[in-house]
Each structure stands twice: as structure tokens, then as C-alpha cells.
Design an enzyme around this catalytic site. Structure first.
Site, short mmCIF file in Angstrom:
data_model
loop_
_atom_site.label_atom_id
_atom_site.label_comp_id
_atom_site.label_asym_id
_atom_site.label_seq_id
_atom_site.Cartn_x
_atom_site.Cartn_y
_atom_site.Cartn_z
N PHE A 24 0.80 -1.21 0.00
CA PHE A 24 0.00 0.00 0.00
C PHE A 24 0.84 1.27 0.00
O PHE A 24 0.36 2.32 -0.43
CB PHE A 24 -0.93 0.02 1.22
CG PHE A 24 -0.24 0.33 2.52
CD1 PHE A 24 -0.04 1.64 2.93
CD2 PHE A 24 0.22 -0.69 3.35
CE1 PHE A 24 0.61 1.93 4.12
CE2 PHE A 24 0.86 -0.40 4.54
CZ PHE A 24 1.06 0.92 4.94
N LYS A 80 -0.95 -7.51 -8.84
CA LYS A 80 -1.88 -7.62 -7.72
C LYS A 80 -1.49 -6.55 -6.72
O LYS A 80 -0.62 -6.73 -5.89
CB LYS A 80 -1.78 -9.02 -7.08
CG LYS A 80 -3.05 -9.50 -6.33
CD LYS A 80 -3.49 -8.63 -5.18
CE LYS A 80 -2.62 -8.77 -3.96
NZ LYS A 80 -3.15 -7.94 -2.81
N GLU A 87 -5.06 -3.92 -1.70
CA GLU A 87 -6.49 -3.61 -1.75
C GLU A 87 -6.83 -2.34 -0.99
O GLU A 87 -7.97 -1.86 -1.04
CB GLU A 87 -7.31 -4.79 -1.20
CG GLU A 87 -7.04 -5.17 0.23
CD GLU A 87 -5.90 -6.16 0.40
OE1 GLU A 87 -5.89 -6.86 1.43
OE2 GLU A 87 -5.01 -6.23 -0.49
N ARG A 88 -5.83 -1.73 -0.29
CA ARG A 88 -6.11 -0.51 0.47
C ARG A 88 -6.13 0.73 -0.41
O ARG A 88 -6.82 1.70 -0.10
CB ARG A 88 -5.05 -0.34 1.57
CG ARG A 88 -5.04 -1.46 2.58
CD ARG A 88 -3.91 -1.27 3.58
NE ARG A 88 -3.78 -2.41 4.48
CZ ARG A 88 -2.83 -2.53 5.39
NH1 ARG A 88 -1.92 -1.56 5.50
NH2 ARG A 88 -2.76 -3.58 6.17
N SER A 112 5.71 -7.11 4.06
CA SER A 112 6.32 -7.46 5.33
C SER A 112 7.20 -8.70 5.17
O SER A 112 7.03 -9.50 4.24
CB SER A 112 5.25 -7.72 6.38
OG SER A 112 4.54 -8.92 6.09
N CYS A 171 9.57 1.66 3.50
CA CYS A 171 10.57 0.65 3.85
C CYS A 171 11.96 1.26 3.91
O CYS A 171 12.87 0.68 4.49
CB CYS A 171 10.53 -0.51 2.87
SG CYS A 171 11.11 -0.11 1.22
N GLU A 193 9.71 -3.66 13.04
CA GLU A 193 9.39 -2.51 12.20
C GLU A 193 8.09 -1.88 12.68
O GLU A 193 7.05 -2.54 12.75
CB GLU A 193 9.26 -2.96 10.74
CG GLU A 193 9.00 -1.84 9.77
CD GLU A 193 8.95 -2.33 8.33
OE1 GLU A 193 9.40 -1.61 7.44
OE2 GLU A 193 8.44 -3.45 8.10
#
Length: 500
Positions: free
Chosen positions: A149, A173, A176-177, A226, A281, A383
Site C-alpha cells: 500500500f 496484484k 487492496e487498500r 512485510s 521501507c 518494524e
């Protein structure tokens, strides 16, 4: 309510799974759309479209593929205001940051526009009597990307820009957020002249991810997310005979030596730790001052700098950062602040409970600063992915060097100093994949490679640059003999051929 549909075979595609996920406006906390979640059937449809397009696209010469990317770049630049506002409305980052997100992606597209040069193989004339040897890079087929996202423009373009340029067809893909921007990018790719099926966007959750990882016609998968999920993607994809690169989490450190330009360090830390609400990140959430005097000065100046930061809605041109992406993520970040306090770290500035007038239901978190954080604390090990900066004090250079080197993550690290010898030594010895010297966010330019070490990356080939070209292609080597008449009837050889 607006539905965000899949994009398959060059057009919007109505899914039949009956499953949806809500898409929120992080500034208000209100649902603004719903995104369709794919079934295996929708994924099959997208893969078949990509497979149908592959033969024609891969046989298109590299110059013509590059021209499509040139036009795609032009269209993105022409529509950047629309695209940035669309990104901000679903992610929450301020519009200026969204434009940077898109620009960083376009830089890889720019690199991919030079793909005719990058695809040149090797050639040896006269490797043996009448024998030449040459190599060529060929596309893999249908490939896929699974993106997070936090960079819904940049990371998809990092992946599909190079993958499409070398002749593959692509299944994206996205998260979805905030999935509207990736669909818009696919529309622009079709407008730029890419054939239907070259770039497909399929929304979904774990069911869609697993469909990608197990589909027999998908030959390579790139992932960013993640570390636990990255590990799962790598293992599952590799078990299904796919080439996989899976980029995971990070806990990037900034080492501050006593001779550093403290004015610049504080400015750099503010942007690197709190920009985009820390949802990067490559953010810099840990600062390691060397020596008590350095630590005390850094802390004092950092507190003063944080008081100047402005948290606002994503359309506020004067805001330094906006809300985090969801209510769940806000609760997660604040939970890590709670954890740090419980573990004994000193919370110098507390961003919990921040409320923006008129947007009380938005997902806002104020900037937070911890001091006296210890390496054994869970809040240091994991994190946080939010606007939280931790000070971990070091007494010596060697101790400071050991902290990022021994951490479970190894994505990026920075050192701030005016001592060239110390910087050179640090860059050579630190056990981290990307190093900045007086650069707080050391993301390489597009024609170099991006990738971390340890639990920050699974797989042995990095993203973009020539590493990206290698990941999305396979090498074929040809050994050809054009004998003269004296060699036409040579005896059969029953040993391994040599050129001696």
C-alpha cells in the site's frame, strides 16, 4: 458507492466472486469505495489474457516496445495531478509526496526505455575453428508483481516497467487498500499503445496471492511487503518452480558521528523519519548518535525540529505529512509506542492521541521520539512503520557499526560524518544492502539496483537496473559452427568438446 474493478484484457472487468474490501479516506475515516476481491477464476482469466498477448508482444522488436513505454511516460507526466490526487485520497500521503512516488516509478520506466541497449548479449567470434559463441536474453512469459500500500505508483512501475520492456506480459496484484492508481496506470499503458493483455490488474487478498504463486503459467513473481509474508511468498513461489524476488521489512539506522553537520542531520532525520507518516521501507526510524555529547545535542535539536512539523490532510500543501493508511494501522503504530514505554524507553515526544480539528475521525498520528532505546527491546527489533523515531545511544564507532549489522533487517543504513575515511570504512563493513553517506534515504537511482539483505529480502536478484533486466529474462547461449570443407567430415567426438 464507487466500485474498483479488475483490469483484464485491456478493459475494466467485473468480478464474479461477490467479495469486496472497503477502501477508506484516511483523512476522514469514511469508506469512499469498495474494491473487488478476485477468485481463482478471475486470476485464470487474467493469466489467459496475458498468455494470449505474450507471443505477439515478445516478438515485437525492443525499439517498438520502448516506444510504448516512452508514450506511457508522457501520459503519466501529463496526468500527474490527477494521479497524485487519486493516490493521496486512498493512501493519505500529502500530494507532493504522491508526486514523488510517481516520479520515482517513472525513473525506472525511463531506464526501461533504453531496453534495446540493456538486452544486447555477448558475442565471441572464432571461439574455435569456425565456431562462434553468442548469448541472448529472452523474456520468461507471463510474470506477476504483488505490491504494498505504501507506494502504489512507484513499486508497480519498478516491476512492470522493466518486465514489459524485455517482452513479458504482466499480472499486477496491488494492495487492496489503495488500488485505484494501479488501475489508472494500466489504462494509460493501453492508451500508450500496449496490446490488450500486456498489463492486467487483479485485486485481491491471500486467495489472489496464492493463485499467483501456484499458477503453472506464471513464471516469475516480484513481491514487496512485510518480511513474514515475503518469506511465505518466496518459499511458496519457489516450491512451485517460479523465480521469486521478495522484499521484506526494514529497520534502517542513521549513524551520527561527532563531526557531523548537526543542522543538516536534524533536517534529514525529520524528513526521513516522519515523511509519508513513516510508512516507507526506506524510512529512517532509528538514529544512533556516537558519544553522550552528540546524543544530547541531537535530542535537543530534534525536539525543537519536531515542534515545527505540521500534520495535515493530504491536500494541505503546507503539511509535512498526512494520516496513516487505515484505522488498524494507526492502532498498530500506537501499540508499538505503548510497547516502547512499557519496555523502559523514554518517550520524549508523544504523538498518540493526536487529533486534527475538523478531521477527528481521520487516521492521524503525531510525531513521536524515544530516547534510551536498547537493542534488546522488541520495539527496537521490529518494524513500526509509522512516525516514530528512536534514539539508540552508542559510545563508540564500533558499537554503532554493530547495531545495524546485527539487526534482523538489512535494508538501508546511513552515516552522517565529514570524515571520509570513517565513511568509507563504514560502507565497506556494515552488514546492510544499501548505504547512504550523508544521504538519509539511500534509494539508488533507477540504473543501479535496489535490494536489502537478511530478512529484508528473499531471493538473490534485486530490483531495477541491470539486476531487474536479469530477473525478468533468461539467458540462452548459442554455439555455432560454420565449417570449411576440410572440417565437414570430421570424425565424431565422444568426449566433451573443447575449443583448445
Amino acid at each position: 458507492m464507487r466500485d474498483i474493478r479488475h483490469f483484464i484484457d485491456g478493459a475494466a472487468f467485473e468480478g464474479a466472486s461477490g467479495r469486496f474490501a472497503d477502501v477508506f479516506d484516511p483523512n476522514t475515516g469514511q469508506v469512499q469505495a469498495r474494491v473487488q476481491l478476485a477468485s481463482v477464476g478471475e486470476m485464470d482469466r487474467a493469466v489467459q489474457s496475458a498468455q494470449n498477448a505474450f507471443e505477439g508482444w515478445s516478438s515485437t522488436n525492443p525499439q517498438r516496445r520502448a516506444r510504448v513505454l516512452f508514450e506511457f511516460k508522457r501520459l503519466v507526466e501529463a496526468n500527474v495531478e490527477e494521479l497524485a490526487n487519486l493516490l493521496s485520497s486512498e493512501h493519505g500521503k500529502v500530494v507532493a509526496d504522491s508526486k514523488g512516488d510517481i516520479q520515482r516509478g517513472l525513473e525506472v520506466v525511463e531506464f526501461a526505455c533504453g531496453i534495446p541497449h540493456a538486452l544486447k548479449g555477448e558475442y565471441t567470434w572464432g571461439a574455435g575453428p569456425g565456431i562462434d559463441v553468442y548469448s541472448m536474453r529472452q523474456p520468461l512469459g507471463v510474470v506477476a508483481g504483488i505490491t504494498p500500500f505504501n507506494f502504489p505508483g512507484m513499486i508497480p512501475m519498478w516491476m512492470f516497467g522493466v518486465a514489459i520492456a524485455v517482452g513479458n506480459t504482466f499480472i499486477l496484484k496491488p494492495s487492496e487498500r489503495d488500488s485505484s492508481l494501479p488501475v489508472r496506470l494500466a489504462e494509460l499503458m493501453m492508451e500508450a499503445g500496449a496490446p490488450a493483455g500486456v498489463l492486467n490488474v487483479v485485486h485481491g487478498d491471500k486467495a489472489a496471492v496464492d493463485a499467483i504463486l501456484t499458477h503453472p503459467l506464471i513464471h516469475a513473481v516480484s513481491f514487496v511487503g512485510s518480511s513474514d509474508i515475503a518469506h511465505y511468498v518466496y518459499q511458496t513461489g519457489a516450491a512451485n518452480h517460479k523465480r521469486v524476488q521478495a522484499m521484506g521489512g526494514a529497520k534502517n539506522h542513521g549513524i551520527v558521528l561527532p563531526d557531523a553537520d548537526m543542522d543538516q542531520v536534524v533536517k534529514d532525520l525529520a524528513g526521513a523519519a516522519f515523511g509519508s507518516a513513516g510508512e516507507r521501507c526506506m524510512a529512517l526510524p532509528v538514529v544512533v548518535p556516537v558519544g553522550a555529547r552528540t546524543a544530547d545535542e541531537l535530542r535537543e535539536r530534534m525536539v525543537a525540529e519536531m515542534q515545527t512539523l505540521r500534520v495535515g490532510v493530504s491536500t494541505d500543501a503546507g503539511a509535512h505529512y498526512g494520516p496513516v493508511v487505515t484505522a488498524q494501522h494507526k492502532a498498530r503504530v500506537e501499540g508499538w509506542i505503548d510497547k516502547g514505554v512499557a519496555e523502559g524507553a523514554e518517550l520524549v515526544v508523544d504523538g498518540r492521541g493526536f487529533s486534527l480539528q475538523g478531521h477527528e475521525n481521520g487516521y492521524f498520528i503525531g510525531p513521536s521520539l524515544f530516547d534510551h532505546v536498547k537493542p534488546e527491546m522488541e520495539a527496537y527489533k521490529e518494524e513500526i512503520f509509522g512516525p516514530v523515531l528512536q534514539i539508540v545511544r552508542a559510545e563508540t564507532f564500533e558499537q554503532a557499526l554493530s547495531l545495524p549489522s546485527n539487526h534482523q533487517y538489512g535494508n538501508g543504513v546511513a552515516i552522517f560524518t565529514q570524515n571520509g575515511r570513517a565513511a568509507r570504512d563504514f560502507a565497506a563493513r556494515v552488514n546492510v544492502g544499501m548505504v547512504g553517506i550523508n544521504v538519509p534515504i539511500p534509494v539508488p537511482v533507477a540504473y543501479h539496483t535496489f535490494g536489502g539483505w537478511k530478512r529484508s529480502a528473499f531471493g538473490d536478484i534485486n530490483q531495477h537496473g541491470m539486476e531487474g533486466v536479469r530477473f525478468w529474462t533468461k539467458t540462452k547461449t548459442v554455439t555455432a559452427r560454420w565449417p570449411d570443407s576440410a572440417l565437414e567430415h570430421a570424425d565424431s567426438a565422444f568426449v566433451i568438446p573443447t575449443m583448445g
